[in-house]
Design an enzyme around this catalytic site. Structure first.
Site, short mmCIF file in Angstrom:
data_model
loop_
_atom_site.label_atom_id
_atom_site.label_comp_id
_atom_site.label_asym_id
_atom_site.label_seq_id
_atom_site.Cartn_x
_atom_site.Cartn_y
_atom_site.Cartn_z
N SER A 109 0.85 -1.18 0.00
CA SER A 109 0.00 0.00 0.00
C SER A 109 0.89 1.24 0.00
O SER A 109 1.88 1.29 0.73
CB SER A 109 -0.91 0.01 1.23
OG SER A 109 -1.79 1.13 1.20
N HIS A 113 2.49 12.11 -1.10
CA HIS A 113 2.07 13.49 -0.92
C HIS A 113 3.17 14.42 -1.44
O HIS A 113 4.14 14.72 -0.71
CB HIS A 113 1.81 13.78 0.56
CG HIS A 113 0.63 13.06 1.13
ND1 HIS A 113 -0.66 13.37 0.79
CD2 HIS A 113 0.56 12.05 2.05
CE1 HIS A 113 -1.49 12.59 1.47
NE2 HIS A 113 -0.78 11.78 2.22
N HIS A 123 -2.83 7.28 -4.33
CA HIS A 123 -2.89 6.09 -3.47
C HIS A 123 -2.95 4.86 -4.36
O HIS A 123 -3.59 4.87 -5.42
CB HIS A 123 -4.14 6.16 -2.59
CG HIS A 123 -4.59 4.82 -2.07
ND1 HIS A 123 -5.64 4.11 -2.63
CD2 HIS A 123 -4.13 4.06 -1.05
CE1 HIS A 123 -5.80 2.98 -1.97
NE2 HIS A 123 -4.90 2.92 -1.01
N VAL A 126 -2.44 -3.10 -3.47
CA VAL A 126 -2.69 -4.43 -4.03
C VAL A 126 -2.50 -5.43 -2.90
O VAL A 126 -1.51 -5.36 -2.17
CB VAL A 126 -1.78 -4.75 -5.23
CG1 VAL A 126 -2.28 -4.08 -6.50
CG2 VAL A 126 -0.33 -4.33 -4.96
N ARG A 127 -3.43 -6.36 -2.75
CA ARG A 127 -3.39 -7.22 -1.57
C ARG A 127 -4.09 -8.56 -1.83
O ARG A 127 -4.91 -8.69 -2.75
CB ARG A 127 -4.07 -6.52 -0.39
CG ARG A 127 -5.53 -6.20 -0.64
CD ARG A 127 -6.13 -5.34 0.46
NE ARG A 127 -7.54 -5.07 0.22
CZ ARG A 127 -8.00 -4.07 -0.50
NH1 ARG A 127 -7.16 -3.22 -1.08
NH2 ARG A 127 -9.30 -3.89 -0.68
N HIS A 162 -6.74 7.49 -15.93
CA HIS A 162 -7.81 6.53 -16.19
C HIS A 162 -7.51 5.64 -17.39
O HIS A 162 -7.87 4.45 -17.39
CB HIS A 162 -9.14 7.26 -16.37
CG HIS A 162 -9.81 7.60 -15.07
ND1 HIS A 162 -10.75 6.77 -14.49
CD2 HIS A 162 -9.65 8.65 -14.24
CE1 HIS A 162 -11.16 7.31 -13.35
NE2 HIS A 162 -10.51 8.45 -13.17
N HIS A 192 -20.25 11.91 4.65
CA HIS A 192 -20.67 12.94 5.59
C HIS A 192 -20.54 14.35 4.99
O HIS A 192 -21.07 15.31 5.56
CB HIS A 192 -19.86 12.85 6.89
CG HIS A 192 -18.38 13.03 6.72
ND1 HIS A 192 -17.58 12.10 6.10
CD2 HIS A 192 -17.55 14.04 7.10
CE1 HIS A 192 -16.33 12.53 6.10
NE2 HIS A 192 -16.28 13.71 6.70
N GLY A 275 -5.27 -5.25 15.20
CA GLY A 275 -4.08 -5.07 16.01
C GLY A 275 -2.84 -4.82 15.20
O GLY A 275 -1.73 -5.15 15.62
N GLY A 276 -3.00 -4.23 14.02
CA GLY A 276 -1.87 -3.97 13.15
C GLY A 276 -0.93 -2.91 13.69
O GLY A 276 -1.18 -2.28 14.72
#
Length: 317
Positions: A109, A113, A123, A126-127, A162, A192, A275-276
């Site tokens: 990941s 910035h 951002h 891949v996982r 894109h 929100h 818990g990472g």
């Protein structure tokens, strides 16, 4: 928008090749860090880490980090491969049948910035996640994508980004880009505020269509396309002059980035709930952000055009 969950159960006697995925992810992290370090003129620092015995999670990873570089104000590229005894709620909300299963989660990941406000934040992730249970075949799926968050919009940048996303997916089905673009538009949205985070890209989760080999090939194509999508944009924009007003607007929009990651992002929630390693999970945060009460851009300005022309969902190609 509700996507069909595409988790897959490995056939009897067959196990997804997690070693192949792990090796490719580690190589991808190195490739991207080397390319971006060369672009910046500053090498990425390396922070290898391992979970301590007795912790909630097992395993480890490596964080490649660049702060206060010549171009990047903060750039983080994380690789992790962790195992746990029970999937966290963020992973089982849509599939309660997996409650109580152990898991292995591995991925790369990154969030970049740049200092120049005319260069967009980006951002990519891949996982693979594999849910395990003694005596049963593992359940696996892939997820990830990439998305672009400009502060000052350029149509040709969004179009290029894109196009690369579309081309990376094209060999695996003409339907994938429009599906994953819509998913990205829906996902990277601050509910929100009724506002998109940026100009989107592609996003997918719970993906195992065609079985392990086909789905893994698609994941590799996405990851390998990242530098093609992003480097030409920042090469084009890096020398544009800017002043304090542009930096102030960048900080204001970075506040939206923080809000999304902490309030809505499933990856952040998964990491914290399981818990990472907090330092690695929150490396996506910008080095500075600001909030203003009920601020609105002045009509006719480039800042106003971001809201009118770039944040509303549109087809870029």
């Amino acid at each position: 928008m509700t996507e069909t969950i595409q988790t897959a159960v490995a056939p009897a006697g067959a196990t997804p090749d997690s070693a192949a995925v792990r090796a490719w992810l580690a190589g991808l992290q190195t490739q991207i860090a080397d390319a971006l370090g060369a672009f910046d003129g500053t090498p990425f620092a390396t922070d290898a880490w391992q979970r301590a015995p007795g912790e909630k999670l097992r395993g480890g990873g490596c964080t490649r980090i660049l702060e206060n570089g010549q171009f990047f104000e903060r750039a983080g590229i994380g690789f992790s491969d962790v195992q746990g005894d029970a999937l966290p709620p963020s992973a089982t909300a849509a599939r309660p049948e997996l409650n109580g299963r152990g898991f292995e989660a591995m991925g790369v990941s990154l969030v970049l910035h740049p200092r120049n406000p005319y260069c967009p934040t980006v951002h990519m992730n891949v996982r693979m996640l594999m849910a395990t249970k003694a005596g049963e075949a593992p359940v696996f799926w892939f997820g990830g994508g990439m998305d672009l968050t400009p502060y000052y919009g350029f149509e040709e940048d969004a179009q290029h980004f894109h196009r690369v996303c579309r081309d990376a997916l094209a060999p695996y089905g003409d339907d994938l880009y429009p599906r994953f673009k819509r998913w990205c538009d829906d996902y990277f949205f601050l509910k929100h505020r009724n506002e998109a985070r940026g100009v989107g890209g592609i996003f997918f989760d719970d993906f195992a269509e065609g079985g392990f080999e086909q789905a893994f090939a698609m994941l590799r194509s996405v990851g390998d396309g990242f530098l093609k999508a992003y480097l030409p944009i920042i090469e084009q924009r890096r020398t544009l002059p800017y002043g304090e007003a542009e930096r102030e607007f960048q900080a204001y929009r970075r506040g939206r980035y923080v809000e999304f990651n902490l309030v809505w992002d499933r990856g952040t929630h998964f990491g914290l709930q399981s818990g990472g390693r907090t330092e690695s999970i929150l490396m996506s945060m910008p080095p500075g952000a600001s909030w203003r009460y009920d601020w609105q851009p002045e009509a006719g300005t480039p800042e106003a055009r971001l809201y009118s022309d770039f944040l509303p969902v549109r087809d870029w190609i």
